[in-house]
Motif scaffolding. Structure first.
Motif, PDB file in Angstrom:
ATOM      1  N   TRP A   7     -10.251 -10.203  -3.646  1.00  0.00           N
ATOM      2  CA  TRP A   7     -10.114  -9.367  -2.462  1.00  0.00           C
ATOM      3  C   TRP A   7      -8.861  -8.502  -2.493  1.00  0.00           C
ATOM      4  O   TRP A   7      -8.778  -7.537  -1.750  1.00  0.00           O
ATOM      5  N   VAL A   8      -7.894  -8.825  -3.337  1.00  0.00           N
ATOM      6  CA  VAL A   8      -6.699  -7.979  -3.438  1.00  0.00           C
ATOM      7  C   VAL A   8      -6.983  -6.752  -4.293  1.00  0.00           C
ATOM      8  O   VAL A   8      -6.575  -5.639  -3.955  1.00  0.00           O
ATOM      9  N   THR A   9      -7.696  -6.929  -5.393  1.00  0.00           N
ATOM     10  CA  THR A   9      -7.977  -5.808  -6.277  1.00  0.00           C
ATOM     11  C   THR A   9      -9.193  -4.997  -5.845  1.00  0.00           C
ATOM     12  O   THR A   9      -9.305  -3.830  -6.202  1.00  0.00           O
ATOM     13  N   ASN A  10     -10.083  -5.604  -5.085  1.00  0.00           N
ATOM     14  CA  ASN A  10     -11.314  -4.925  -4.674  1.00  0.00           C
ATOM     15  C   ASN A  10     -11.680  -5.328  -3.246  1.00  0.00           C
ATOM     16  O   ASN A  10     -12.691  -5.979  -3.026  1.00  0.00           O
ATOM     17  N   PRO A  11     -10.870  -4.943  -2.239  1.00  0.00           N
ATOM     18  CA  PRO A  11     -11.149  -5.376  -0.866  1.00  0.00           C
ATOM     19  C   PRO A  11     -12.309  -4.617  -0.232  1.00  0.00           C
ATOM     20  O   PRO A  11     -12.498  -3.425  -0.476  1.00  0.00           O
ATOM     21  N   THR A  12     -13.084  -5.337   0.568  1.00  0.00           N
ATOM     22  CA  THR A  12     -14.128  -4.685   1.355  1.00  0.00           C
ATOM     23  C   THR A  12     -13.502  -4.148   2.637  1.00  0.00           C
ATOM     24  O   THR A  12     -12.341  -4.432   2.939  1.00  0.00           O
ATOM     25  N   LYS A  13     -14.282  -3.410   3.408  1.00  0.00           N
ATOM     26  CA  LYS A  13     -13.766  -2.846   4.651  1.00  0.00           C
ATOM     27  C   LYS A  13     -13.367  -3.945   5.628  1.00  0.00           C
ATOM     28  O   LYS A  13     -12.309  -3.882   6.253  1.00  0.00           O
ATOM     29  N   THR A  14     -14.193  -4.967   5.747  1.00  0.00           N
ATOM     30  CA  THR A  14     -13.906  -6.076   6.646  1.00  0.00           C
ATOM     31  C   THR A  14     -12.635  -6.816   6.229  1.00  0.00           C
ATOM     32  O   THR A  14     -11.781  -7.119   7.062  1.00  0.00           O
ATOM     33  N   GLN A  15     -12.498  -7.096   4.952  1.00  0.00           N
ATOM     34  CA  GLN A  15     -11.307  -7.777   4.460  1.00  0.00           C
ATOM     35  C   GLN A  15     -10.064  -6.936   4.682  1.00  0.00           C
ATOM     36  O   GLN A  15      -9.013  -7.462   5.069  1.00  0.00           O
ATOM     37  N   VAL A  53      11.011 -11.478   3.532  1.00  0.00           N
ATOM     38  CA  VAL A  53       9.586 -11.801   3.715  1.00  0.00           C
ATOM     39  C   VAL A  53       8.837 -10.584   4.230  1.00  0.00           C
ATOM     40  O   VAL A  53       7.738 -10.257   3.740  1.00  0.00           O
ATOM     41  N   LEU A  54       9.409  -9.904   5.182  1.00  0.00           N
ATOM     42  CA  LEU A  54       8.787  -8.703   5.735  1.00  0.00           C
ATOM     43  C   LEU A  54       8.653  -7.602   4.695  1.00  0.00           C
ATOM     44  O   LEU A  54       7.627  -6.915   4.622  1.00  0.00           O
ATOM     45  N   THR A  55       9.652  -7.463   3.833  1.00  0.00           N
ATOM     46  CA  THR A  55       9.604  -6.462   2.772  1.00  0.00           C
ATOM     47  C   THR A  55       8.488  -6.763   1.780  1.00  0.00           C
ATOM     48  O   THR A  55       7.710  -5.873   1.417  1.00  0.00           O
ATOM     49  N   PHE A  56       8.388  -8.012   1.340  1.00  0.00           N
ATOM     50  CA  PHE A  56       7.335  -8.373   0.396  1.00  0.00           C
ATOM     51  C   PHE A  56       5.942  -8.274   1.019  1.00  0.00           C
ATOM     52  O   PHE A  56       4.985  -7.893   0.342  1.00  0.00           O
ATOM     53  N   ALA A  57       5.819  -8.588   2.297  1.00  0.00           N
ATOM     54  CA  ALA A  57       4.532  -8.437   2.981  1.00  0.00           C
ATOM     55  C   ALA A  57       4.131  -6.962   3.046  1.00  0.00           C
ATOM     56  O   ALA A  57       2.960  -6.624   2.857  1.00  0.00           O
ATOM     57  N   THR A  58       5.095  -6.097   3.278  1.00  0.00           N
ATOM     58  CA  THR A  58       4.819  -4.662   3.328  1.00  0.00           C
ATOM     59  C   THR A  58       4.394  -4.144   1.960  1.00  0.00           C
ATOM     60  O   THR A  58       3.467  -3.326   1.856  1.00  0.00           O
ATOM     61  N   ILE A  59       5.043  -4.631   0.908  1.00  0.00           N
ATOM     62  CA  ILE A  59       4.649  -4.233  -0.450  1.00  0.00           C
ATOM     63  C   ILE A  59       3.230  -4.697  -0.762  1.00  0.00           C
ATOM     64  O   ILE A  59       2.428  -3.942  -1.327  1.00  0.00           O
ATOM     65  N   ALA A  60       2.894  -5.918  -0.364  1.00  0.00           N
ATOM     66  CA  ALA A  60       1.544  -6.446  -0.598  1.00  0.00           C
ATOM     67  C   ALA A  60       0.503  -5.629   0.156  1.00  0.00           C
ATOM     68  O   ALA A  60      -0.562  -5.307  -0.387  1.00  0.00           O
ATOM     69  N   ILE A  61       0.789  -5.277   1.402  1.00  0.00           N
ATOM     70  CA  ILE A  61      -0.149  -4.471   2.188  1.00  0.00           C
ATOM     71  C   ILE A  61      -0.303  -3.088   1.580  1.00  0.00           C
ATOM     72  O   ILE A  61      -1.405  -2.525   1.550  1.00  0.00           O
ATOM     73  N   ALA A  62       0.773  -2.524   1.068  1.00  0.00           N
ATOM     74  CA  ALA A  62       0.694  -1.218   0.411  1.00  0.00           C
ATOM     75  C   ALA A  62      -0.204  -1.290  -0.817  1.00  0.00           C
ATOM     76  O   ALA A  62      -1.017  -0.385  -1.063  1.00  0.00           O
ATOM     77  N   LYS A  63      -0.091  -2.368  -1.589  1.00  0.00           N
ATOM     78  CA  LYS A  63      -0.931  -2.527  -2.776  1.00  0.00           C
ATOM     79  C   LYS A  63      -2.403  -2.697  -2.397  1.00  0.00           C
ATOM     80  O   LYS A  63      -3.287  -2.084  -3.007  1.00  0.00           O
ATOM     81  N   ILE A  64      -2.675  -3.516  -1.394  1.00  0.00           N
ATOM     82  CA  ILE A  64      -4.060  -3.722  -0.947  1.00  0.00           C
ATOM     83  C   ILE A  64      -4.631  -2.421  -0.402  1.00  0.00           C
ATOM     84  O   ILE A  64      -5.780  -2.072  -0.676  1.00  0.00           O
ATOM     85  N   THR A  66      -3.739   0.643  -1.203  1.00  0.00           N
ATOM     86  CA  THR A  66      -3.967   1.534  -2.342  1.00  0.00           C
ATOM     87  C   THR A  66      -5.264   1.174  -3.058  1.00  0.00           C
ATOM     88  O   THR A  66      -6.066   2.054  -3.373  1.00  0.00           O
ATOM     89  N   ASN A  67      -5.477  -0.105  -3.274  1.00  0.00           N
ATOM     90  CA  ASN A  67      -6.702  -0.544  -3.940  1.00  0.00           C
ATOM     91  C   ASN A  67      -7.939  -0.231  -3.109  1.00  0.00           C
ATOM     92  O   ASN A  67      -8.971   0.169  -3.634  1.00  0.00           O
ATOM     93  N   TYR A  68      -7.845  -0.391  -1.789  1.00  0.00           N
ATOM     94  CA  TYR A  68      -8.978  -0.093  -0.923  1.00  0.00           C
ATOM     95  C   TYR A  68      -9.326   1.381  -0.956  1.00  0.00           C
ATOM     96  O   TYR A  68     -10.489   1.758  -1.076  1.00  0.00           O
ATOM     97  N   PHE A  69      -8.327   2.242  -0.851  1.00  0.00           N
ATOM     98  CA  PHE A  69      -8.593   3.680  -0.814  1.00  0.00           C
ATOM     99  C   PHE A  69      -8.977   4.238  -2.178  1.00  0.00           C
ATOM    100  O   PHE A  69      -9.649   5.264  -2.260  1.00  0.00           O
ATOM    101  N   LYS A  70      -8.571   3.593  -3.257  1.00  0.00           N
ATOM    102  CA  LYS A  70      -9.042   3.999  -4.595  1.00  0.00           C
ATOM    103  C   LYS A  70     -10.529   3.720  -4.730  1.00  0.00           C
ATOM    104  O   LYS A  70     -11.249   4.477  -5.370  1.00  0.00           O
TER     105      LYS A  70
END
Length: 72
Positions: A7-15, A53-64, A66-70
């Motif tokens: 789900w991190v590399t290929n998230p669906t809309k719901t996820q 923790v907040l910084t790493f969570a923001t980085i993770a959300i940015a990666k997810i 990016t993967n969703y919009f790709k």
């Protein structure tokens, strides 16, 4: 050999919506704890670990995100 997708590399809309909502709720709660919102004026200088923790969570959300919009 085929590569496994998760789900991190290929998230669906719901996820994506669930993770984004979870992130914003967590963001609000962490900022409320860091600033002692209900007790005194904001002070970020004493809560470096929560800021990390907040910084790493923001980085993770940015990666997810990016993967969703790709994918779409």
């Amino acid at each position: 050999m085929s590569q496994k997708t998760n789900w991190v590399t290929n998230p669906t809309k719901t996820q994506f919506i669930i993770v984004l909502a979870w992130y914003f709720v967590s963001l609000i709660l962490i900022v409320a704890v860091m600033t002692e919102l209900f007790e005194k004026a904001p002070a970020f200088r004493e809560n470096y670990m929560l800021l990390v923790v907040l910084t790493f969570a923001t980085i993770a959300i940015a990666k997810i995100s990016t993967n969703y919009f790709k994918k779409n």
